[in-house]
Design an enzyme around this catalytic site. Sequence first.
Site, mmCIF file in Angstrom:
data_model
loop_
_atom_site.group_PDB
_atom_site.id
_atom_site.type_symbol
_atom_site.label_atom_id
_atom_site.label_comp_id
_atom_site.label_asym_id
_atom_site.label_seq_id
_atom_site.Cartn_x
_atom_site.Cartn_y
_atom_site.Cartn_z
ATOM 1 N N HIS A 129 -1.669 -5.840 1.940
ATOM 2 C CA HIS A 129 -0.516 -4.977 2.202
ATOM 3 C C HIS A 129 -0.978 -3.534 2.411
ATOM 4 O O HIS A 129 -0.577 -2.878 3.372
ATOM 5 C CB HIS A 129 0.460 -5.060 1.016
ATOM 6 N N ARG A 138 -2.511 5.032 9.827
ATOM 7 C CA ARG A 138 -3.849 5.576 10.092
ATOM 8 C C ARG A 138 -4.716 4.470 10.682
ATOM 9 O O ARG A 138 -5.516 3.858 9.972
ATOM 10 C CB ARG A 138 -4.511 6.075 8.794
ATOM 11 N N GLU A 194 10.113 -5.824 -0.995
ATOM 12 C CA GLU A 194 8.716 -5.867 -1.437
ATOM 13 C C GLU A 194 8.573 -7.041 -2.393
ATOM 14 O O GLU A 194 9.167 -7.056 -3.472
ATOM 15 C CB GLU A 194 8.293 -4.545 -2.088
ATOM 16 N N GLU A 196 6.936 -8.770 -5.119
ATOM 17 C CA GLU A 196 6.032 -8.342 -6.186
ATOM 18 C C GLU A 196 6.164 -9.267 -7.388
ATOM 19 O O GLU A 196 7.153 -9.994 -7.532
ATOM 20 C CB GLU A 196 6.367 -6.907 -6.645
ATOM 21 N N ASP A 228 11.057 -5.054 -5.022
ATOM 22 C CA ASP A 228 11.107 -3.594 -5.088
ATOM 23 C C ASP A 228 11.626 -3.064 -3.746
ATOM 24 O O ASP A 228 10.870 -2.543 -2.921
ATOM 25 C CB ASP A 228 9.695 -3.075 -5.396
ATOM 26 N N LYS A 248 12.595 4.424 -3.168
ATOM 27 C CA LYS A 248 12.356 3.269 -4.032
ATOM 28 C C LYS A 248 13.335 3.184 -5.192
ATOM 29 O O LYS A 248 13.566 2.103 -5.726
ATOM 30 C CB LYS A 248 10.943 3.366 -4.635
ATOM 31 N N THR A 355 3.285 -4.802 -3.442
ATOM 32 C CA THR A 355 3.621 -5.871 -2.501
ATOM 33 C C THR A 355 2.450 -6.825 -2.332
ATOM 34 O O THR A 355 1.330 -6.402 -2.055
ATOM 35 C CB THR A 355 4.013 -5.257 -1.146
#
Length: 435
Positions: A129, A138, A194, A196, A228, A248, A355
């Site tokens: 993730h 990036r 997410e 989790e 999440d 979040k 995640t």
Amino acid sequence: MPIDDTHDPALESWVESANDPTGDFPIQNLPFGRFREAGDEDWRIGVAIGDQVLDLRAAGLVRSHDMTSVMRLEPAARRELRQALSKGLAKGSDTPSRWRDALVPMARVRMGLPCRIGDYTDFYVGIHHATAVGRLFRPDNPLLPNYKWVPIGYHGRASTVNVSGQPFVRPSGQIKGPNDERPRLAPSQRLDIELEVGIFIGRGNAQGQPIAIDEAEDHVFGLALFNDWSARDIQTWEYQPLGPFLSKSFASTVSPWIVTLEALAPFRRPFTRPAGDPEPLPYLDSPQLRKSGALDVQLEVWLQTEAMRKAGLAGERISVSNFAEAAYWTVGQLVTHHTVNGCALDSGDLFGSGTLSGPQPQQAGSLLELTEGGKRPIALSNGEQRTFLHDGDRVRLSAHCQRSGFRRIGFGVCEATVLPAGTPPPRDDAQAVPP
Ligand code: MN
């Protein structure tokens, strides 16, 4: 956490529904949760067995309905309680007669949060993730240089952790598109999931007393499923320089049953590092951790849109992943790292793993990854498409552990529905559907 006679796959319960081989709650599991029946003012604590809940106080196993006092037990006392539960629920055993009266059908109860959650920390252990999301931002340098040294985390809000079944309202926040001159306040259009694992702290530590790696798991009560929810458009604009904040903290959803580390003992795996990666610093490393620090938990994400629900269609599975394969750091390493500076943990604190995307694109634990940043919608079998969540979408996480020679155990479900922005907050009695 030794494997003992409570894990014997031949063990059956006199609670017949627990002997269904596809069920989540056989006698080898025995997860803890809090429940209420109509007319109850306070939460009661119980253990799931088949389609029933055993009321621990009515069974004479605890003195009060205080989950934190169970979570705080020393490891030896926890094992004793598990032994007592296993013996009393086993077929052919000398079951105390009051236990039969202490059973409540799950269909009659509402589940609450499994304990009072004092503090919530969210980690970022899913390396696939972190790499996939990093690549969106990036392309040349997806993983930041600290990732393979530091279990990255941030402090979240315990106040907005909901139990499975409780719907939540689409958040609004500051959003600034790439071509916008200024941000504006608007409902999130990039609402995401997410996938989790939630980690519940059992015994805390005193401030200034770090927890050593080989004691770390003695401080963990068990695991649950954790979604999440994240607003990616709010996150993009706010996350630098201090990390995620309002993107979040509007809602997270946890499953109601805590699967104990004792129950997970058969499903351990070695902790390994890919060749060429740095070894963990000594405070995050030990032979015991290397031998069995990881946990093999199969994870699934299901989506049911409002149109599917209206057409009587069950949800559709959109991702499958695995805790051990996705996580770069183990549960024990998170506990040790969190306290290495002297930070105090307390019973009932919750960690999110981060995640848990698998290595393949279809194993992603977020829509951000499944849709390549919202550029490639996923096609659903009823003809609908999704990039991010629509109002009325219902997301369900589920998980199980399976290994030859042992009984399959499951986590139950972690599920919630997105309500339109501006909807009045859901009432408390909307909390928790029967599992
Ligand atoms: Mn998260």
